[in-house]
Write a protein that holds these residues in place. Sequence first.
Motif, PDB file in Angstrom:
ATOM      1  N   GLY A  74      46.170  74.299  42.315  1.00 49.77           N
ATOM      2  CA  GLY A  74      46.725  72.951  42.345  1.00 49.77           C
ATOM      3  C   GLY A  74      45.865  71.947  43.080  1.00 49.77           C
ATOM      4  O   GLY A  74      46.209  70.776  43.144  1.00 49.77           O
ATOM      5  N   ARG A  75      44.747  72.388  43.619  1.00 55.54           N
ATOM      6  CA  ARG A  75      43.886  71.471  44.348  1.00 55.54           C
ATOM      7  C   ARG A  75      42.750  70.965  43.458  1.00 55.54           C
ATOM      8  O   ARG A  75      42.558  71.447  42.333  1.00 55.54           O
ATOM      9  CB  ARG A  75      43.321  72.164  45.598  1.00 55.54           C
ATOM     10  N   SER A  76      41.996  70.004  43.978  1.00 52.60           N
ATOM     11  CA  SER A  76      40.862  69.461  43.243  1.00 52.60           C
ATOM     12  C   SER A  76      39.775  69.086  44.235  1.00 52.60           C
ATOM     13  O   SER A  76      39.952  69.201  45.445  1.00 52.60           O
ATOM     14  CB  SER A  76      41.279  68.233  42.416  1.00 52.60           C
ATOM     15  N   GLY A  77      38.647  68.629  43.719  1.00 50.26           N
ATOM     16  CA  GLY A  77      37.564  68.191  44.586  1.00 50.26           C
ATOM     17  C   GLY A  77      36.465  69.226  44.714  1.00 50.26           C
ATOM     18  O   GLY A  77      36.577  70.361  44.253  1.00 50.26           O
ATOM     19  N   LYS A  78      35.387  68.821  45.362  1.00 48.67           N
ATOM     20  CA  LYS A  78      34.216  69.687  45.516  1.00 48.67           C
ATOM     21  C   LYS A  78      34.575  70.949  46.294  1.00 48.67           C
ATOM     22  O   LYS A  78      35.274  70.897  47.302  1.00 48.67           O
ATOM     23  CB  LYS A  78      33.106  68.940  46.234  1.00 48.67           C
ATOM     24  N   THR A  79      34.064  72.077  45.805  1.00 54.42           N
ATOM     25  CA  THR A  79      34.361  73.378  46.400  1.00 54.42           C
ATOM     26  C   THR A  79      33.058  74.073  46.762  1.00 54.42           C
ATOM     27  O   THR A  79      32.127  74.113  45.960  1.00 54.42           O
ATOM     28  CB  THR A  79      35.166  74.243  45.417  1.00 54.42           C
ATOM     29  N   ALA A  80      33.001  74.605  47.982  1.00 45.94           N
ATOM     30  CA  ALA A  80      31.806  75.291  48.456  1.00 45.94           C
ATOM     31  C   ALA A  80      32.161  76.700  48.897  1.00 45.94           C
ATOM     32  O   ALA A  80      33.150  76.905  49.605  1.00 45.94           O
ATOM     33  CB  ALA A  80      31.168  74.525  49.607  1.00 45.94           C
ATOM     34  N   ASP A  81      31.344  77.658  48.463  1.00 51.83           N
ATOM     35  CA  ASP A  81      31.472  79.037  48.938  1.00 51.83           C
ATOM     36  C   ASP A  81      30.298  79.300  49.873  1.00 51.83           C
ATOM     37  O   ASP A  81      29.139  79.226  49.457  1.00 51.83           O
ATOM     38  CB  ASP A  81      31.466  80.013  47.766  1.00 51.83           C
ATOM     39  N   LEU A  82      30.596  79.606  51.125  1.00 53.33           N
ATOM     40  CA  LEU A  82      29.561  79.784  52.141  1.00 53.33           C
ATOM     41  C   LEU A  82      29.138  81.242  52.189  1.00 53.33           C
ATOM     42  O   LEU A  82      29.912  82.105  52.592  1.00 53.33           O
ATOM     43  CB  LEU A  82      30.092  79.323  53.504  1.00 53.33           C
ATOM     44  N   GLY A  83      27.898  81.493  51.772  1.00 55.08           N
ATOM     45  CA  GLY A  83      27.436  82.868  51.602  1.00 55.08           C
ATOM     46  C   GLY A  83      27.953  83.399  50.287  1.00 55.08           C
ATOM     47  O   GLY A  83      28.735  84.345  50.239  1.00 55.08           O
ATOM     48  N   SER A  84      27.514  82.786  49.183  1.00 59.37           N
ATOM     49  CA  SER A  84      28.159  82.986  47.882  1.00 59.37           C
ATOM     50  C   SER A  84      27.792  84.290  47.185  1.00 59.37           C
ATOM     51  O   SER A  84      28.377  84.611  46.147  1.00 59.37           O
ATOM     52  CB  SER A  84      27.841  81.805  46.954  1.00 59.37           C
ATOM     53  N   GLY A  85      26.831  85.056  47.724  1.00 62.04           N
ATOM     54  CA  GLY A  85      26.540  86.371  47.164  1.00 62.04           C
ATOM     55  C   GLY A  85      26.221  86.326  45.681  1.00 62.04           C
ATOM     56  O   GLY A  85      25.352  85.583  45.228  1.00 62.04           O
ATOM     57  N   ASP A  86      26.963  87.117  44.903  1.00 56.94           N
ATOM     58  CA  ASP A  86      26.702  87.191  43.459  1.00 56.94           C
ATOM     59  C   ASP A  86      27.408  86.101  42.660  1.00 56.94           C
ATOM     60  O   ASP A  86      27.369  86.107  41.438  1.00 56.94           O
ATOM     61  CB  ASP A  86      27.075  88.566  42.916  1.00 56.94           C
ATOM     62  N   GLY A  87      28.063  85.162  43.335  1.00 57.93           N
ATOM     63  CA  GLY A  87      28.595  83.976  42.672  1.00 57.93           C
ATOM     64  C   GLY A  87      29.991  84.080  42.109  1.00 57.93           C
ATOM     65  O   GLY A  87      30.487  83.122  41.504  1.00 57.93           O
ATOM     66  N   ALA A  93      36.241  79.476  40.936  1.00 69.18           N
ATOM     67  CA  ALA A  93      36.644  78.127  41.337  1.00 69.18           C
ATOM     68  C   ALA A  93      36.417  77.135  40.202  1.00 69.18           C
ATOM     69  O   ALA A  93      37.274  76.289  39.907  1.00 69.18           O
ATOM     70  CB  ALA A  93      35.864  77.707  42.578  1.00 69.18           C
ATOM     71  N   HIS A  94      35.270  77.243  39.552  1.00 71.55           N
ATOM     72  CA  HIS A  94      34.978  76.353  38.416  1.00 71.55           C
ATOM     73  C   HIS A  94      36.007  76.543  37.302  1.00 71.55           C
ATOM     74  O   HIS A  94      36.505  75.564  36.740  1.00 71.55           O
ATOM     75  CB  HIS A  94      33.571  76.643  37.892  1.00 71.55           C
ATOM     76  N   LYS A  95      36.333  77.792  37.000  1.00 72.61           N
ATOM     77  CA  LYS A  95      37.314  78.072  35.950  1.00 72.61           C
ATOM     78  C   LYS A  95      38.683  77.509  36.299  1.00 72.61           C
ATOM     79  O   LYS A  95      39.454  77.130  35.409  1.00 72.61           O
ATOM     80  CB  LYS A  95      37.412  79.576  35.711  1.00 72.61           C
ATOM     81  N   GLN A  96      38.985  77.438  37.594  1.00 74.02           N
ATOM     82  CA  GLN A  96      40.289  76.936  38.043  1.00 74.02           C
ATOM     83  C   GLN A  96      40.306  75.416  38.163  1.00 74.02           C
ATOM     84  O   GLN A  96      41.307  74.824  38.524  1.00 74.02           O
ATOM     85  CB  GLN A  96      40.642  77.584  39.393  1.00 74.02           C
ATOM     86  N   GLY A  97      39.197  74.764  37.839  1.00 71.80           N
ATOM     87  CA  GLY A  97      39.147  73.305  37.874  1.00 71.80           C
ATOM     88  C   GLY A  97      38.714  72.729  39.197  1.00 71.80           C
ATOM     89  O   GLY A  97      38.820  71.515  39.408  1.00 71.80           O
ATOM     90  N   LEU A  98      38.223  73.561  40.110  1.00 72.86           N
ATOM     91  CA  LEU A  98      37.737  73.082  41.410  1.00 72.86           C
ATOM     92  C   LEU A  98      36.263  72.718  41.242  1.00 72.86           C
ATOM     93  O   LEU A  98      35.379  73.553  41.412  1.00 72.86           O
ATOM     94  CB  LEU A  98      37.930  74.164  42.465  1.00 72.86           C
ATOM     95  N   SER A 221      38.964  59.678  52.170  1.00 74.74           N
ATOM     96  CA  SER A 221      38.827  60.363  50.895  1.00 74.74           C
ATOM     97  C   SER A 221      37.754  59.689  50.064  1.00 74.74           C
ATOM     98  O   SER A 221      37.471  58.505  50.233  1.00 74.74           O
ATOM     99  CB  SER A 221      40.159  60.323  50.129  1.00 74.74           C
ATOM    100  N   PRO A 222      37.118  60.408  49.146  1.00 71.14           N
ATOM    101  CA  PRO A 222      36.086  59.796  48.299  1.00 71.14           C
ATOM    102  C   PRO A 222      36.712  58.852  47.285  1.00 71.14           C
ATOM    103  O   PRO A 222      37.887  58.921  46.988  1.00 71.14           O
ATOM    104  CB  PRO A 222      35.452  61.012  47.615  1.00 71.14           C
ATOM    105  N   THR A 223      35.861  57.977  46.773  1.00 66.07           N
ATOM    106  CA  THR A 223      36.332  57.044  45.759  1.00 66.07           C
ATOM    107  C   THR A 223      36.027  57.584  44.387  1.00 66.07           C
ATOM    108  O   THR A 223      35.495  58.653  44.227  1.00 66.07           O
ATOM    109  CB  THR A 223      35.598  55.679  45.961  1.00 66.07           C
ATOM    110  N   GLY A 224      36.354  56.815  43.390  1.00 66.48           N
ATOM    111  CA  GLY A 224      36.012  57.191  42.021  1.00 66.48           C
ATOM    112  C   GLY A 224      37.039  58.048  41.338  1.00 66.48           C
ATOM    113  O   GLY A 224      36.735  58.764  40.404  1.00 66.48           O
ATOM    114  N   GLY A 225      38.306  57.968  41.786  1.00 69.58           N
ATOM    115  CA  GLY A 225      39.375  58.643  41.054  1.00 69.58           C
ATOM    116  C   GLY A 225      39.647  60.058  41.483  1.00 69.58           C
ATOM    117  O   GLY A 225      40.591  60.661  41.009  1.00 69.58           O
ATOM    118  N   LEU A 226      38.809  60.643  42.371  1.00 70.64           N
ATOM    119  CA  LEU A 226      39.017  62.020  42.805  1.00 70.64           C
ATOM    120  C   LEU A 226      40.195  62.064  43.753  1.00 70.64           C
ATOM    121  O   LEU A 226      40.291  61.261  44.668  1.00 70.64           O
ATOM    122  CB  LEU A 226      37.767  62.546  43.500  1.00 70.64           C
ATOM    123  N   SER A 227      41.086  62.989  43.533  1.00 73.07           N
ATOM    124  CA  SER A 227      42.267  63.109  44.383  1.00 73.07           C
ATOM    125  C   SER A 227      42.318  64.486  44.973  1.00 73.07           C
ATOM    126  O   SER A 227      42.961  65.392  44.437  1.00 73.07           O
ATOM    127  CB  SER A 227      43.532  62.837  43.560  1.00 73.07           C
TER     128      SER A 227
END
Length: 231
Positions: A74-87, A93-98, A221-227
């Motif tokens: 249910g969330r949105s916006g840029k998502t970062a995995d710290l130490g992403s290993g094999d991805g 996260a991308h598949k879930q719309g993050l 919060s960032p601009t440009g429609g991101l919520s």
Amino acid sequence: MDTEALDELAGQLRGEALGGRGLLQLAAATGLAAYAVWAAVLMPGFRRVPLHLQVPYMPSSAQQVANVMALLRGRSGKTADLGSGDGRLVLEAHKQGLRPAVGYELNPWLLWLAKYRARKAGCHGQVSFLKQDLWKANLSDCYNVTVFLAPSVKPPLAAKLLAELPDEARVVAGRFPFPSWTPSSTLGQGLEQAWAYDMKEVRRAARCGGTPGVTAAPQASPTGGLSPGEQ
């Protein structure tokens, strides 16, 4: 150890008890194989990081990934995995719309594997895997952060996240919680457990409790429609 020696050991295992000498041979072969994996795959990413901040690669299980993603549903916006290993977390996260989804990883072999997995999943060019030290990454525009890191790095990482993340951000930790933070929610048991922390609540608790070193002010919060945040 060459192929013939390995075959001989395998034959002993199939045909009879190894005995003391056989057990030593098997232990040596196993140790050499483990070291070969370490030297080729894991060691390169460790050479650039101070000893106390090094994080070993431990791939997430399917259930761990599912629990983390459930806490970000249910969330949105840029998502970062710290130490992403094999991805795998970045791809989920991308598949879930993050989106955008970004992984930070120093190990070149794991970066190659992550990019291969992205291409195989049809996500080439849609997700990013950066060869960058997570301690030097600027996370100020991230609204979702996933962390599968050892307990020893959680205190310094907590200070970094408090200093950089916006109030609307949510941090989800897998395997090990942040020892000084109170989670907003949690899911799973044992090593499958994941903890979610909302930065606004973490900062409020830190101010009330007088946690040292917490000086970060709320960020816009960032601009440009991101919520960002839960919808």
